[in-house]
Design an enzyme around this catalytic site. Structure first.
Site, mmCIF file in Angstrom:
data_model
loop_
_atom_site.group_PDB
_atom_site.id
_atom_site.type_symbol
_atom_site.label_atom_id
_atom_site.label_comp_id
_atom_site.label_asym_id
_atom_site.label_seq_id
_atom_site.Cartn_x
_atom_site.Cartn_y
_atom_site.Cartn_z
ATOM 1 N N GLY A 1 0.859 -1.160 -0.009
ATOM 2 C CA GLY A 1 -0.149 -0.056 0.129
ATOM 3 C C GLY A 1 0.932 1.244 0.252
ATOM 4 O O GLY A 1 2.126 1.166 0.154
ATOM 5 N N CYS A 2 0.226 2.387 -0.266
ATOM 6 C CA CYS A 2 1.033 3.679 -0.510
ATOM 7 C C CYS A 2 1.496 4.151 0.824
ATOM 8 O O CYS A 2 2.702 4.525 1.204
ATOM 9 C CB CYS A 2 0.140 4.598 -1.147
ATOM 10 S SG CYS A 2 -1.582 4.785 -0.270
ATOM 11 N N TYR A 3 0.741 4.154 2.108
ATOM 12 C CA TYR A 3 1.196 4.479 3.291
ATOM 13 C C TYR A 3 2.284 3.569 3.609
ATOM 14 O O TYR A 3 3.224 4.118 4.181
ATOM 15 C CB TYR A 3 -0.051 4.578 4.391
ATOM 16 C CG TYR A 3 -0.839 5.695 3.910
ATOM 17 C CD1 TYR A 3 -0.322 7.216 3.982
ATOM 18 C CD2 TYR A 3 -2.080 5.566 3.976
ATOM 19 C CE1 TYR A 3 -1.279 8.442 3.938
ATOM 20 C CE2 TYR A 3 -3.243 6.555 3.924
ATOM 21 C CZ TYR A 3 -2.563 8.069 3.845
ATOM 22 O OH TYR A 3 -3.514 9.032 3.890
ATOM 23 N N THR B 1 4.330 2.104 2.194
ATOM 24 C CA THR B 1 5.571 2.318 1.389
ATOM 25 C C THR B 1 6.333 3.276 2.025
ATOM 26 O O THR B 1 7.497 3.512 2.294
ATOM 27 C CB THR B 1 5.303 2.408 -0.108
ATOM 28 O OG1 THR B 1 4.913 0.933 -0.580
ATOM 29 C CG2 THR B 1 6.510 2.404 -0.714
ATOM 30 N N SER B 2 5.678 4.580 2.043
ATOM 31 C CA SER B 2 6.143 5.655 2.539
ATOM 32 C C SER B 2 6.824 5.539 3.816
ATOM 33 O O SER B 2 8.120 6.178 4.419
ATOM 34 C CB SER B 2 5.435 7.038 2.274
ATOM 35 O OG SER B 2 4.310 6.750 3.498
#
Length: 352
Positions: free
Chosen positions: A154-156, A158-159
């Site tokens: 997921g995007c969160y 990953t960051s």
């Protein structure tokens, strides 16, 4: 040429996949499917593709012919049958949804309300943030290059995973005191119509959402726990930015050693990511800015220290549609197929 097909081609992540795959020198874009727009041309849905792509959208069941790789970008609970068909046909399957992200089926049931339909496939699947998978004590035992099913993060997560991995590997921070404040553009909510992403609701507005109940929470904790080797719980609060794309994560963690210097932590981060094509550790004094990663597969990380409170503050920026979704999926495909990791992704983001 590698023949690639996309399921869920008309969602935001699917459209971004198409845009990026069209620039990939080793790929032939074969089949596209969309449940909502079967029979329509993709460039009717996304006019930016005019003169670049002329393909009719197929039914999902027509996707699997003459294909080497299938990407799926679908809501949770819809990927197991697709993965099973791909597995039977020896097609590499890369899931941009949530179905192959969590190790523990109980977590998947609790947070997504679904069960694993094909439990053997979930044992086969590899969850991969490529830059840090070798530090993941669960997935580093599997070989991404031989993967048949890849759970794209997921995007969160990953960051956040990229921002915290060096600090956790080197035990710089206390694991029980991590606070994460993340902000995402509206594309993170998907293309489906929702009240909070109406223009008049999100324009000139800024607010947190799903406080202490966002579905990425168990994935974040799993990623950090697998790296650290012990169970980690975090305080995670996401916010909706009145922007199309991008994520800024600001992370606060108490330092284990009060005497450690920021320059030493910075040197460790630089060394940790020295061979990474896409993680850029900024110089001390610089602050990661969303502006400089948009439309790219980069993650920018800046490091800061509050000596008064003995806190390490990490700022991480990514484009949620690229490094947080389609770009990372292509990066995973490249590695799985033995291509250059940055193939089709090695472009400079715009300056403004």
């Amino acid at each position: 040429m590698i023949k690639v097909s996309v399921i869920g081609a008309t969602g935001y992540a699917g459209a971004e996949l198409i845009r990026l795959l069209l620039s990939h020198s080793k790929v032939e874009l074969k089949n596209l499917s969309s449940k909502s727009f079967v029979g329509k041309n993709i460039n009717e849905i996304y006019p930016n593709l005019n003169k670049n792509l002329d393909k009719l959208l197929l039914d999902e069941n027509e996707i699997f012919e003459d294909t080497d790789v299938v990407f799926a970008s679908l809501p949770a609970g819809l990927s197991d049958d697709i993965a099973n068909k791909c597995f039977e046909k020896n097609i590499l399957f890369i899931d941009l949804g949530a179905d192959f992200r969590l190790d523990n089926e109980e977590d998947y049931k609790n947070w997504y309300g679904n069960e694993y339909k094909y439990k053997n496939l979930h044992k086969e699947a590899i969850y991969s943030i490529p830059e840090i998978i070798k530090y993941d004590n669960v997935y580093n035992k599997k070989e991404l290059k031989n993967a048949k099913i890849i759970g794209n993060p997921g995007c969160y997560p990953t960051s956040i995973g990229l921002a915290l991995a060096p600090a956790l590997v080197n035990k710089f921070i206390i694991k029980d005191d991590i606070i994460i404040d993340s902000k995402s553009g509206a594309t993170g909510a998907g293309r489906e119509l929702k009240l909070n992403t109406h223009y008049t609701e999100c324009n000139e507005a800024f607010a947190p959402y799903k406080i202490a109940e966002h579905r990425h929470t168990p994935e974040i904790e799993q990623t950090l726990s697998n790296i650290y080797g012990e169970d980690i719980k975090v305080t995670f609060v996401p916010h909706l930015l009145p922007l199309n794309r991008g994520i800024v994560s600001t992370i606060y963690a108490k330092l284990e050693n009060k005497n450690i210097k920021l320059k030493d932590i910075h040197n460790t981060y630089k060394n940790f990511y020295k061979d990474s094509a896409f993680v850029r550790v900024l110089n001390i004094g610089e602050i990661a800015n969303l502006k400089y990663v948009k439309y790219s597969n980069y993650c920018d990380i800046s490091l800061h220290m509050d000596d008064r409170t003995n806190k390490l503050i990490i700022v991480s920026t990514i484009d949620n549609m690229v490094k947080g979704a389609a770009g990372q999926a292509i990066q995973n495909m490249n590695i799985a197929l033995g291509l250059k990791e940055d193939e089709g992704l090695n472009f400079i983001p715009p300056a403004f």
